[in-house]
Design a protein around this motif. Structure first.
Motif, short mmCIF file in Angstrom:
data_model
loop_
_atom_site.label_atom_id
_atom_site.label_comp_id
_atom_site.label_asym_id
_atom_site.label_seq_id
_atom_site.Cartn_x
_atom_site.Cartn_y
_atom_site.Cartn_z
N THR A 169 68.43 4.66 32.92
CA THR A 169 69.47 4.11 33.79
C THR A 169 69.99 5.22 34.69
OG1 THR A 169 70.14 2.50 32.12
CG2 THR A 169 71.70 2.97 33.87
N THR A 170 70.09 4.94 35.99
CA THR A 170 70.65 5.90 36.93
C THR A 170 72.12 5.59 37.14
OG1 THR A 170 68.53 6.19 38.07
CG2 THR A 170 70.52 6.81 39.28
N LEU A 171 72.96 6.59 36.90
CA LEU A 171 74.40 6.45 37.09
C LEU A 171 74.76 7.05 38.45
CD1 LEU A 171 75.64 7.51 33.54
CD2 LEU A 171 74.96 5.23 34.35
N SER A 172 75.22 6.22 39.37
CA SER A 172 75.52 6.66 40.73
C SER A 172 76.87 7.36 40.80
CB SER A 172 75.53 5.46 41.68
OG SER A 172 74.30 4.78 41.64
N ARG A 173 76.96 8.35 41.68
CA ARG A 173 78.24 9.01 41.90
C ARG A 173 79.12 8.12 42.75
NH1 ARG A 173 78.11 14.61 44.94
NH2 ARG A 173 79.12 13.51 46.64
N ASN A 174 80.39 8.00 42.38
CA ASN A 174 81.27 7.09 43.10
C ASN A 174 82.61 7.69 43.46
OD1 ASN A 174 82.73 6.92 40.62
ND2 ASN A 174 81.37 5.28 39.94
N GLY A 175 82.75 9.02 43.33
CA GLY A 175 84.02 9.62 43.72
C GLY A 175 84.09 11.09 43.37
N GLY A 176 85.18 11.72 43.77
CA GLY A 176 85.41 13.12 43.47
C GLY A 176 86.80 13.53 43.91
N ARG A 177 87.34 14.54 43.24
CA ARG A 177 88.68 15.02 43.60
C ARG A 177 88.80 16.50 43.26
NH1 ARG A 177 89.28 12.45 38.66
NH2 ARG A 177 90.48 13.58 37.07
N GLY A 178 89.67 17.20 44.01
CA GLY A 178 89.91 18.60 43.75
C GLY A 178 90.86 18.79 42.58
N THR A 179 90.69 19.90 41.85
CA THR A 179 91.55 20.17 40.70
C THR A 179 92.43 21.40 40.92
OG1 THR A 179 89.89 21.58 39.64
CG2 THR A 179 89.81 19.22 39.16
N GLY A 180 92.23 22.11 42.01
CA GLY A 180 92.92 23.39 42.22
C GLY A 180 92.04 24.55 41.82
N ASP A 181 91.20 24.36 40.81
CA ASP A 181 90.27 25.39 40.35
C ASP A 181 88.82 24.99 40.58
OD1 ASP A 181 92.37 27.03 39.30
OD2 ASP A 181 92.48 25.68 37.58
N GLY A 182 88.60 23.79 41.11
CA GLY A 182 87.23 23.32 41.30
C GLY A 182 87.24 21.86 41.69
N MET A 183 86.28 21.09 41.14
CA MET A 183 86.13 19.68 41.48
C MET A 183 85.80 18.88 40.23
SD MET A 183 86.47 19.00 44.79
CE MET A 183 85.59 17.45 44.95
#
Length: 389
Positions: free
Chosen positions: A332-346
């Motif tokens: 099963t391929t799990l698609s990327r659906n978002g992202g956010r900054g953490t201050g130290d990375g992502m």
């Protein structure tokens, strides 16, 4: 209702993309998204703060994702499960089409097959608009709503706007949500879709949720003596804008099924450091729950990266997709659906089939460790894999 210039621009962009979607192939689509992001990067100043950049990304994502993920069926299908799993839709049969178009296909399939869903039939009417909350799913990290909406105007419901999910008991705002998987019915103008809300699992899952939103519809062309004002119509087409009207704020309050309050989150430590030229990135861990998979990347704090360098790293070095393998060998391929900054990375989010208990989890990353990239497209040509499980 007064619509902000930003909202008008997004609606106009979405309408133009919708008009041209049949002429695009997947390569054109990718190029358009990259061009939009490039323009956004070019428009920011070096002194811009992280929040402004994330806002620009969110705006671009909202305008493009609503149409692309909903209407470009063939493009969306490239990221669906490689083996067709049986899905027990039951009363949610009208939403079956979402499975073919929605980037959350793997999540919906897994949740439905494991009865990790709460069927609902709660309807609210405001003026000429009618909204029904058909079902929801919830875990420590996310809440997913399946809904249908309609209006008696010939144009039908265009979209759902200004969404907000709150704890019904305290009024605490959980999230403003993101819209994906929307489709239109050609027969009766019913809009069906999915709205996803992220939540902080440090807070207990509320017993009751309050979903607040507005519905929008396109305004019919104004008539004069039974004829369309051709001049006004031509000006409207040339400006690539459309007129919209919005419902008053609508609310649906629902009590959550207690089964969603049982913790089902697993955190798998990775702790692998990779160097790309002068930059080091730590793949820290992968957090998996029934409705979302999250990958945390940390940047080397000793590098004292400024905003421009952090933006460059997040463009070049990022996860692409996750591939899971079941006990019987199905992938099963799990698609990327978002992202956010953490201050130290992502933190990057993907769909999830955690309830299927996959035996193998492979993360595919853009770029190759040790290689220096000048451009984002060069990194996109290379990729490497990390075994998570």
């Amino acid at each position: 209702m007064t619509t902000s210039p930003e909202e008008k621009a997004l609606l106009a962009d979405a309408y133009e993309i919708n008009k041209k979607r049949k002429e695009w192939d997947s390569a054109d689509t990718t190029a358009a998204i990259q061009h939009g992001l490039a323009e956004a990067r070019a428009s920011r100043s070096i002194k811009s703060r992280r929040g402004k950049w994330i806002t620009v990304l969110s705006a671009v994502s909202l305008a493009v994702a609503v149409i692309l993920f909903a209407s470009l069926g063939d493009f969306g299908q490239q990221r669906l499960t490689s083996s067709e799993s049986e899905v027990h839709w039951g009363k949610l049969e009208p939403f079956r089409e979402l499975l073919r178009r929605d980037q959350e296909s793997a999540t919906l399939t897994s949740a439905l097959n494991h009865n990790y869903v709460q069927p609902l039939d709660q309807t609210v009417t405001m003026g000429k608009y009618t909204f029904t909350l058909d079902a929801l799913m919830a875990d420590e990290n996310r809440v997913i709503l399946l809904y249908s909406a309609q209006t008696d105007t010939p144009s039908g419901v265009y979209s759902i706007e200004n969404t907000k999910l709150m704890d019904a008991s305290t009024g605490h705002v959980i999230d403003n949500g993101s819209i994906n998987g929307i489709r239109f019915s050609d027969q009766n103008h019913v809009l069906r879709g999915r709205t996803t809300f992220d939540r902080n699992r440090s807070r207990p899952l509320p017993e009751k949720l309050n979903f607040e939103f507005q519905l929008s519809s396109a305004v019919s062309d104004r008539l004069e003596d039974g004829k369309v004002k051709e001049k006004e119509k031509e000006q409207e087409d040339n400006s690539q804008e459309r007129k919209y009207e919005f419902s008053q704020k609508m609310n649906v309050i629902v009590a959550l099924d207690p089964k969603f309050s049982i913790p089902k989150t697993e955190i798998i430590p990775v702790n692998q450091m990779f160097k790309f030229g002068e930059y080091e990135v730590l793949i820290a861990d992968v957090e998996i729950s029934p409705l979302v998979t999250q990958v945390r990347l940390d940047y080397d704090p000793k590098q004292q990266l400024d905003y421009e360098k952090e933006s460059f790293i997040s463009d070049i070095i990022q996860p692409l997709e996750i591939v899971t393998t079941s006990k019987n060998g199905d992938q099963t391929t799990l698609s990327r659906n978002g992202g956010r900054g953490t201050g130290d990375g992502m933190i990057y989010s993907f769909s999830s089939n955690f309830l299927d208990e996959p035996e193998s989890i492979i993360l595919k990353m853009r770029g190759k460790p040790g290689k220096v990239y000048e451009k984002e497209e060069d990194a996109a040509k290379d990729q490497f894999e990390i075994k998570i499980k």
